[in-house]
Design an enzyme around this catalytic site. Structure first.
Site, PDB file in Angstrom:
ATOM      1  CG  ASP A 179      -6.164  -5.789   2.302  1.00 45.79           C
ATOM      2  OD1 ASP A 179      -7.152  -6.117   1.694  1.00 45.79           O
ATOM      3  OD2 ASP A 179      -5.402  -4.899   2.053  1.00 45.79           O
TER       4      ASP A 179
ATOM      5  NE  ARG B  59      -4.253  -8.675   0.986  1.00 48.91           N
ATOM      6  CZ  ARG B  59      -2.918  -8.339   1.478  1.00 48.91           C
ATOM      7  NH1 ARG B  59      -2.501  -9.256   2.476  1.00 48.91           N
ATOM      8  NH2 ARG B  59      -2.792  -7.343   1.015  1.00 48.91           N
TER       9      ARG B  59
ATOM     10  CE  LYS C  87      -4.180  -8.681  -7.572  1.00 45.96           C
ATOM     11  NZ  LYS C  87      -3.968  -7.483  -6.672  1.00 45.96           N
TER      12      LYS C  87
ATOM     13  CD  GLN D  50      -8.137   0.389  -3.978  1.00 48.77           C
ATOM     14  OE1 GLN D  50      -9.056   0.353  -4.939  1.00 48.77           O
ATOM     15  NE2 GLN D  50      -7.292  -0.492  -3.366  1.00 48.77           N
TER      16      GLN D  50
ATOM     17  CB  SER E  61      -1.075  -0.170   1.448  1.00 47.21           C
ATOM     18  OG  SER E  61      -1.892  -0.967   1.314  1.00 47.21           O
TER      19      SER E  61
ATOM     20  NE  ARG F 249      -8.942 -11.026  -0.821  1.00 50.49           N
ATOM     21  CZ  ARG F 249      -8.255  -9.945  -0.902  1.00 50.49           C
ATOM     22  NH1 ARG F 249      -8.139  -8.921   0.180  1.00 50.49           N
ATOM     23  NH2 ARG F 249      -7.294  -9.993  -1.767  1.00 50.49           N
TER      24      ARG F 249
ATOM     25  NE  ARG G 142      -2.090   5.159   0.247  1.00 55.69           N
ATOM     26  CZ  ARG G 142      -2.693   4.076   0.004  1.00 55.69           C
ATOM     27  NH1 ARG G 142      -2.146   3.042  -0.454  1.00 55.69           N
ATOM     28  NH2 ARG G 142      -3.988   4.213   0.254  1.00 55.69           N
TER      29      ARG G 142
END
Length: 433
Positions: A312, A387, A413, A170, A22, A343, A26
């Site tokens: 997450d 995940r 990923k 986001q 993350s 998920r 940025r």
């Protein structure tokens, strides 16, 4: 490596966790928007980070790998022009939702057509919040019935931008990258309580590091004032460790024989560091150290887990809850249905195959723990989701029998070295295909 057989084995040892994906996105974007050269170090390469690098290059930013000061990591030398310039007419975002949503407002300000393409679930992930803004801004866009490919063509105008708070943060971050570059002042109004506000805090922190001022009015994440005519300033930086990846090892240590996750910062703004507080509430034996966290083998109890600010880490916490005493409730987790896969459905399906007792709810899960452990002995599917794959691998140490996992390669990923780290702490796998 797409199919592996994972054998039950208690995990123990130390893992140096990857840098934050993350924060990596940025830092790289802010460096790319700066005029001049920045060096961003401690990059853990993944398909998502590579997607952000591709899009920056398509906006005339030079991005080169250089030797890192940190063993096993990458550093990027990034030279930007101070304002995005189209160097290509289409950009491939891979399967990265962050890449796509962060760059759409920048692409919509180029003044020429730019087409965003993607793969997998990204093609259909929701973008309506941006379509509503582009309509009000009279920016042309074309899509495939709401899906990718998406072409944008125009110039954003400074002014008022409204977003609902129950969509991905986001969208807010994407606007925050673009609006400081406009010729006038803007404001962002959040029309309902903002979920995952910690991710916006991370964006604001990164913007400030690169010299960009944004006011979060009253600190309430409801109203942002964004002065225009700003300039990103080149900056050398190091990306912090990733709490969402550390969570696999903290849970792994509790279910195994003790693991230390090093390379984490307890002062981080990452919402996923909540994994420590949640696990402590569940009774885990946790020691906080300077730059690391150690979790020893623990008997854990049920709790209520609010997913709104840490989505997450929910898959791996579901694993912990599945073998904890009592009934755990996961709430405010509806947005997990629109990640790389659904998920909530995935963890319910695959852990129940392995012997767990999970009931899927509209906005969460009810998990009746089985402290005695799970059966295993089945073929499970990662649902092409990194995940899910990593969470199921952590769960196997609580199984009586090995499992076969399809989709093991999906870890690339975000965490390409996961299986090597897994083996380094005693994980036993056999590659089948």
């Amino acid at each position: 490596m797409e199919k592996v057989k994972i054998y039950p084995a208690k995990l123990a040892g130390t893992v140096h966790v990857p840098s934050s994906k993350s924060m990596g996105h940025r830092e790289i974007i802010c460096a790319g928007l700066a005029g001049g050269t920045s060096i961003v170090d401690n990059i853990s390469m993944s398909k998502d980070i590579e997607a952000t690098m591709r899009v920056l290059r398509a906006m005339n930013v030079s991005v080169d790998e250089i030797p890192s000061m940190i063993e096993g990591r990458k550093a990027l030398q990034i030279t930007g022009t101070g304002h995005p310039i189209a160097a290509a007419d289409n950009v491939d975002c891979g399967e990265s939702g962050s890449t796509l949503r962060f760059f759409i407002p920048l692409g919509a300000n180029l003044g020429c057509p730019l087409t965003f393409i993607g793969h997998g679930k990204l093609v259909s992930r929701p973008l309506q919040a941006y379509y509503d803004i582009l309509d009000k801004q009279f920016v042309q866009y074309f899509n495939d019935n709401g899906n990718l490919p998406l072409t944008v063509n125009g110039h954003l105008m400074p002014g008022k931008f409204e977003l609902p708070g129950d969509v991905s943060s986001q969208f807010v971050s994407g606007l925050l990258f673009a609006l400081p570059l406009l010729k006038g002042d803007s404001e962002i109004i959040i029309t309902s309580p903002l979920e995952s506000a910690s991710y916006v805090d991370m964006t604001l922190n990164c913007l400030a590091k690169y010299g960009v001022k944004v006011e979060n009015v009253d600190g309430a994440h409801r109203h942002y004032l964004v002065p225009g005519k700003q300039h990103f300033k080149a900056q050398d930086s190091k990306v912090e460790g990733d709490w969402s990846q550390a969570a696999f090892w903290t849970v792994g240590g509790a279910l195994g024989a003790g693991i230390t996750a090093s390379g984490v910062d307890f002062e981080s703004l990452q919402g996923d560091k909540a994994v420590v507080e949640i696990m402590q509430r569940m009774g885990a034996d946790i020691a906080k150290n300077a730059g690391s966290v150690t979790v020893n083998s623990s008997a854990t109890q049920a709790t209520v887990i609010d997913a709104s600010n840490c989505p997450d880490i929910i898959p791996v916490l579901t694993v912990l809850a599945a073998v904890s005493e009592g009934t755990t409730k996961i709430i405010n987790a509806g947005r997990l249905r629109i990640k790389e896969c659904d998920r909530l459905a995935a963890m319910t399906s695959e852990l129940n195959k392995m012997g767990a007792a999970i009931t899927e709810e509209a906005e969460g899960l009810t998990i009746t723990g089985k402290p005695e452990g799970l059966r295993g002995g089945v073929e499970a599917d990662a649902w092409n989701d990194h995940r899910i794959a990593m969470s199921l691998a952590i769960a196997v140490q609580c199984c009586a029998e090995p499992i076969i996992l399809t989709g093991a390669g999906s870890v690339s990923k975000s965490y390409p070295d996961f299986w090597e780290d897994y083996k380094s702490v005693g994980g036993k796998i056999e590659v089948l295909a």
